[in-house]
Design a protein around this motif. Structure first.
Motif, mmCIF file in Angstrom:
data_model
loop_
_atom_site.group_PDB
_atom_site.id
_atom_site.type_symbol
_atom_site.label_atom_id
_atom_site.label_comp_id
_atom_site.label_asym_id
_atom_site.label_seq_id
_atom_site.Cartn_x
_atom_site.Cartn_y
_atom_site.Cartn_z
ATOM 1 N N LEU A 173 56.852 90.617 5.790
ATOM 2 C CA LEU A 173 55.878 89.748 5.131
ATOM 3 C C LEU A 173 54.681 90.584 4.699
ATOM 4 N N PRO A 174 54.456 90.733 3.389
ATOM 5 C CA PRO A 174 53.257 91.443 2.922
ATOM 6 C C PRO A 174 52.019 90.582 3.119
ATOM 7 N N LEU A 182 55.979 87.828 -1.344
ATOM 8 C CA LEU A 182 56.440 86.825 -0.385
ATOM 9 C C LEU A 182 57.285 87.455 0.715
ATOM 10 N N LEU A 183 58.370 86.826 1.113
ATOM 11 C CA LEU A 183 59.139 87.290 2.257
ATOM 12 C C LEU A 183 60.308 88.155 1.789
ATOM 13 N N ASP A 215 44.703 87.280 8.329
ATOM 14 C CA ASP A 215 45.575 87.717 7.244
ATOM 15 C C ASP A 215 46.018 86.532 6.405
ATOM 16 N N ALA A 216 46.306 86.816 5.155
ATOM 17 C CA ALA A 216 46.908 85.846 4.246
ATOM 18 C C ALA A 216 48.175 86.443 3.665
ATOM 19 N N ALA A 217 49.160 85.602 3.414
ATOM 20 C CA ALA A 217 50.372 86.081 2.759
ATOM 21 C C ALA A 217 50.050 86.475 1.318
ATOM 22 N N ARG A 218 50.825 87.425 0.795
ATOM 23 C CA ARG A 218 50.659 87.833 -0.610
ATOM 24 C C ARG A 218 52.034 88.112 -1.191
ATOM 25 N N LEU A 219 52.060 88.287 -2.478
ATOM 26 C CA LEU A 219 53.314 88.641 -3.141
ATOM 27 C C LEU A 219 53.762 90.015 -2.698
ATOM 28 N N ARG A 267 49.392 96.396 3.557
ATOM 29 C CA ARG A 267 49.926 96.138 4.886
ATOM 30 C C ARG A 267 51.032 95.089 4.836
ATOM 31 N N TRP A 268 52.057 95.297 5.665
ATOM 32 C CA TRP A 268 53.160 94.366 5.836
ATOM 33 C C TRP A 268 53.306 94.061 7.328
#
Length: 599
Positions: free
Chosen positions: A66-67, A83-84, A77-81, A51-52
């Motif tokens: 943002l993935p 990144l942006l 949700d948490a950010a993941r690689l 998901r993005w």
């Protein structure tokens, strides 16, 4: 302040990995706090890798992508690689400067200076992370020489300084840039920061007695307090008292404070350095080497956990800390079952000259801790020398090698005490840094106690206090900060959820799961079960304190979450509306709901 650490990567630095680690935490925090609409203005997109979130931007720059992946701790949700990502050209933004600049462009112009300050904060933190990586072996050798190779053998308050050192190299559970300290260079960190376990001597300022507030008078000050004569100022013996000054406060900060208080001509800085000390986890609080039970809390002209979270000491917090301690002693006298398991540091002795840089708190710890392990909760998930987690080494010694048994024991006592306080209308800001586990081996097994300090920012339901304590309830006028007092449970509930539940319980469930010690569901069930047992003791009929806790914490669909970056750096108080930057909230998922509801 300017960033004083070298923020460029040196030879051998795994700079890309470190920057990615930091940016994942930064983006996760900004997402949690809905900065520039990362939660509320984005559209979810399903892609082959997951998901993005698509955040609209200005037409020239195009949208930002943002993935994300599942979080669950304080955010869905948490950010993941990677990144942006900029949608218009597919460019990946992978550095602090690129990411903050892209988000800054979407912010209200009034808020952009805050983004500039946060970018600087990120650079400072990245430089500190690299410094920590370069010096990890150095610290391990230092701690091994001073305390021993296994943290399970570090005993007493002196051994606690070793735990402070390893905890200082661990990231904060919520605030993404906690390891950065504004304006300090490497030499200053090595000389004064707890993560290097240094010793240094204090400087002293002779201040006119009439300008100092010292409850109990000069006789209340510790026996080690130097006289003006010892400071080389015998002519001031009858008119002045000594006030300790942290070496980092010398220079312009001290001169400004003296000018602002009108003391620039009457206060005298001694050239002598007296009283060797060691920094504790908070850095501004130092332990006196010759008297480990005595810690001195000294103001610093720096900031951590946000640009506006300055490490000074407002005189009113000294007043409130003493009043808070008296209140807790009143409760302990009424709850004898905690007499042997809940300990408090004495924080009634202090001095100040009416300025946040001219103050000292003389914290005195209880006697009889020499043979016990005294470990701040903040150190449990840190690495001890040799690379093992502190919690594992302590579990080996005290709980048959089972870290879950240790977690179970401290959660049971922690929730019992904190819910009991809630029943009186009291909420403590007793986070991981302010609570230590005191572990002692005895003939009948391990004895666990909790040691509390820094109770200067509670939240009190004055109605419930009067109902439960009657004539023993404190006079509201005893507290200098009006934000402490409330007429209902809401501020107390917010503090209970964000401090006791999130920082002192939930963070360990998620942390131990991340380290593979047990499945997350098992750990969260343990937290919920122990909290539910404590809540039941308060009664859960309508109107009972337990009913409020059950409704607000155990059964609510969402829990309050600190919006620390927004209130601490990105936004002014006028823009954020935060009456207290440490108690400004957004919401996140309730990970304590039974399995199948939120997990």
């Amino acid at each position: 302040m300017t960033v004083a650490l070298d923020t460029t990567a040196g030879p051998g630095d795994d700079s890309a990995a470190e920057e990615s680690t930091l940016l994942l935490r930064v983006l996760g925090a900004l997402l949690r706090e809905d900065v520039v609409g990362l939660r509320t203005r984005t559209t979810p997109l399903e892609r082959p890798d997951g998901r993005w979130l698509r955040l609209p931007a200005d037409p020239a720059a195009g949208a930002l992508l943002l993935p994300v992946g599942p979080d669950g701790y304080q955010s869905a949700d948490a950010a993941r690689l990677p990144l942006l990502v900029r949608e218009s050209d597919g460019a990946r933004l992978t550095t602090v400067d690129e990411v903050i600049a892209a988000l800054r462009a979407l912010a209200d112009p009034l808020d952009r200076p805050g983004f500039d300050a946060f970018a600087q904060e990120c650079r400072q933190t990245l430089a500190t992370m690299r410094l920590h990586a370069r010096t990890a072996d150095e610290l391990a050798d230092e701690l091994t020489q001073r305390h021993g190779s296994s943290s399970a053998t570090w005993t007493g308050l002196e051994g606690g300084l070793g735990f402070d050192a390893v905890a200082a190299r661990l990231d904060h559970p919520v605030y993404p840039t906690a390891r950065g300290r504004s304006g300090l260079d490497e030499a200053q960190l090595r000389s004064y920061a707890p993560e290097f376990r240094p010793d240094f001597a204090l400087r002293w300022l002779a201040v006119p007695r009439a300008a100092l507030t010292v409850p109990g008078g000069p006789a209340a000050l510790p026996d080690c307090w130097p006289t003006p004569a010892r400071l080389g100022l015998p002519h001031l013996g009858g008119s002045h008292l000594a006030l300790p000054v942290h070496p980092l406060t010398l220079g312009a900060p001290l001169r400004d404070a003296l000018r602002e208080t009108g003391l620039e001509h009457d206060a005298v800085l001694s050239e002598r350095q007296l009283l060797t000390v060691t920094p504790t986890l908070s850095m501004r609080t130092v332990a006196v080497d010759a008297d480990p039970r005595l810690h001195l809390k000294l103001p610093l002209a720096t900031a951590t956990l946000g640009l506006r979270n300055r490490r000074t000491i407002k005189p009113r917090t000294l007043i409130d800390g003493a009043a808070g301690q008296r209140l807790l002693e009143t409760v302990l006298a009424r709850e004898p079952r905690f007499a042997a398991s809940v300990l408090q540091a004495d924080e009634t002795v202090y001095a100040h000259a009416g300025h946040e840089l001219l103050a000292v708190l003389c914290r005195r710890y209880p006697e009889g801790l020499e043979g016990s392990t005294v470990v701040p909760m903040a150190a449990l998930l840190a690495q001890a020398p040799g690379g093992r987690l502190v919690v594992d080494e302590l579990a080996d010694r005290y709980y048959g090698g089972d870290p879950l048994a240790l977690l179970d024991a401290f959660l049971t006592l922690l929730f019992d005490w904190q819910t009991t306080l809630f029943g009186y209308g009291i909420g403590l800001e007793s986070h991981q840094q302010n609570i230590s586990l005191v572990l002692t081996e005895g003939p009948h097994g391990t004895r666990l106690r909790l040691l509390f300090k820094d109770n200067d920012a509670p939240r009190l339901n004055t109605v419930r206090l009067r109902d439960t304590l009657g004539a023993d309830a404190p006079d509201p006028a005893e507290f200098a900060d009006p934000r402490i007092l409330a007429a209902d449970d809401q501020p107390v509930l917010d503090l209970f959820a964000t401090i006791t539940v999130h920082l002192c319980a939930g963070s360990y469930a998620f942390g131990l799961a991340r380290h593979g010690r047990a499945p997350l569901g098992t750990l969260l069930d343990l937290v919920r079960d122990r909290l539910a047992e404590a809540v039941e003791r308060l009664g859960t009929a309508p109107g009972d304190p337990g009913a409020a806790l059950r409704s607000y914490v155990l059964d609510a669909p969402h829990l309050p979450v600190k919006a620390m970056v927004s209130a601490g750096t990105l936004l002014t108080k006028e823009r954020s509306g935060a009456a207290d930057i440490n108690k400004h909230y957004t919401t996140g998922p309730n990970y304590l709901l039974p399995t199948g509801t939120s997990r």
